[in-house]
Design an enzyme around this catalytic site. Structure first.
Site, short mmCIF file in Angstrom:
data_model
loop_
_atom_site.label_atom_id
_atom_site.label_comp_id
_atom_site.label_asym_id
_atom_site.label_seq_id
_atom_site.Cartn_x
_atom_site.Cartn_y
_atom_site.Cartn_z
N LYS A 43 0.80 -1.22 0.00
CA LYS A 43 0.00 0.00 0.00
C LYS A 43 0.84 1.28 0.00
O LYS A 43 0.29 2.37 -0.19
CB LYS A 43 -0.96 -0.01 1.19
CG LYS A 43 -1.91 -1.18 1.24
CD LYS A 43 -2.82 -1.36 0.04
CE LYS A 43 -3.87 -0.32 -0.12
NZ LYS A 43 -5.09 -0.82 -0.80
N1 PMP Z 1 -2.88 -7.40 1.61
C1 PMP Z 1 -2.74 -6.53 2.61
C2 PMP Z 1 -1.92 -6.93 3.80
C3 PMP Z 1 -3.36 -5.28 2.56
O1 PMP Z 1 -3.20 -4.41 3.57
C4 PMP Z 1 -4.16 -4.97 1.43
C5 PMP Z 1 -4.86 -3.66 1.36
N2 PMP Z 1 -5.91 -3.52 2.28
C6 PMP Z 1 -4.31 -5.91 0.42
C7 PMP Z 1 -3.64 -7.11 0.52
C8 PMP Z 1 -5.31 -5.72 -0.72
O2 PMP Z 1 -5.03 -4.80 -1.67
P1 PMP Z 1 -6.13 -3.96 -2.41
O3 PMP Z 1 -6.60 -2.88 -1.47
O4 PMP Z 1 -5.36 -3.38 -3.57
O5 PMP Z 1 -7.27 -4.81 -2.87
#
Ligand code: PMP
Length: 323
Positions: A43
């Site tokens: 992120k």
């Molecule tokens: N894995 C982790 C540990 C995350 O913090 C996030 C984001 N919330 C994601 C995966 C998923 O990514 P996205 O928000 O792009 O769907």
């Protein structure tokens, strides 16, 4: 060599590591090591793009406070970049997230608010609504809005996608992602649709989340909030999620996810966060189902050190009936 002037220059360009010890059938499985970003998650890319786009559009000025609702990692990226650029950060985090994320956010100077994990998006107490209220009450504030902000998927379309494509010499057959905001899967879907249309986007969804049923049956059920992995799994369909890119979906249980990261640490030396257990479990299922050799990519989304007291702690695992 590119000159590194700030931690911001270390965001992205993460390595791709091939899995060696798991049974991947005829496929090659690669892990994009997003835990190696300076805020230790995927992120950071999104936080940077959201902040820099808001700077360009004039929505941020030097006294701004950035507000965000988060499972933790977007908040950490925002807190880190806010610190480096001189903004303030207010972060609303779900109360089921690991306490280490709260300490980490506070260490980076963010003001942290906890919100209930067990209420739906219509509730005033839902974390996105709490963040909206805090934003409205804070003078000169800017809502990062990862669930609606197009800068989120575009970070992956512009950086993560091209990096993966280059690292595999253009031979990318499938990418397995979870959905928190859907930014990763949608941004990569958009990139690969143009660059490599045969590349399949595959969903790894925790059991209890609503995304898989939306993909397969176009129905929206109620989430049961039973999943224990952090950062993925949803109780609503965010604006940033473009379902049309998803080719196939796998549902992964808590047991599978936590077992997979345990084996990953023991056999490959990679200490991954809990969402990576869901992603890698789904990627392994996809690999074993293929009839021809394929290059499959998934992510170590964040660093396992945040979860040493839970995912890697036998007492916690026993409490949750996971061993
Ligand atoms: N894995 C982790 C540990 C995350 O913090 C996030 C984001 N919330 C994601 C995966 C998923 O990514 P996205 O928000 O792009 O769907």
């Amino acid at each position: 060599m590119t000159e590194i002037k700030s931690l911001i220059d270390l965001i992205g360009n993460t390595p791709l590591v091939q899995v060696k010890t798991f049974d991947t059938g005829d496929c090659n499985l690669f892990l994009k090591m997003e835990n190696m970003n300076p805020g230790s998650s995927i992120k950071d890319r999104v936080a940077l793009k959201i902040i820099e786009d808001a700077e360009k559009s004039g929505e941020l000025n030097k006294n701004s406070t950035i507000v965000e609702a988060t499972a933790g990692n977007t908040g950490l990226g925002i807190a880190l970049i806010a610190r480096l650029k001189g903004y303030k950060a207010k972060v609303v985090i779900l109360d089921k997230m690991n306490e280490n994320k709260v300490f980490h956010l506070q260490a980076l100077g963010a003001e942290v608010f906890k919100a209930r994990s067990d209420v739906g998006p219509d509730s005033k107490e839902h974390y996105v609504n709490v963040a909206k209220r805090i934003c409205a009450e804070t003078p000169n504030s800017y809502m990062a809005g990862q669930f609606t902000n197009p800068s989120n998927p575009s970070a992956h379309e512009l950086t993560t996608g091209p990096e993966i494509y280059k690292q595999l010499g253009g031979k990318v057959d499938a990418v397995v992602c979870g959905v928190g905001t859907g930014g990763t899967i949608s941004g990569l879907g958009k990139y690969f649709e143009k660059k490599s249309p045969h590349t399949e986007m595959i969903l790894a969804d925790p059991k209890g989340s609503i995304v898989k049923d939306k993909v397969e049956k176009n129905i929206i059920k109620d989430a049961d909030y039973s999943w224990l992995v952090e950062g993925i799994g949803e109780d609503f369909i965010p604006d940033t999620l473009e379902i049309k890119y998803i080719k196939k979906a796998y549902e992964i249980s808590n047991e599978e996810a936590f077992k997979t990261i345990k084996i990953l640490a023991l056999n490959e030396g990679i200490l991954a966060g809990s969402s990576s257990g869901t992603l890698i479990s789904a990627a392994l299922k996809y690999c074993k189902e293929q009839k021809e050799p394929k290059n499959v990519v998934t992510f170590v989304c964040d660093n396992g050190e945040k979860y040493l007291n839970t995912a890697y702690n036998n007492i916690w695992l026993k409490e949750k009936n996971l061993i």
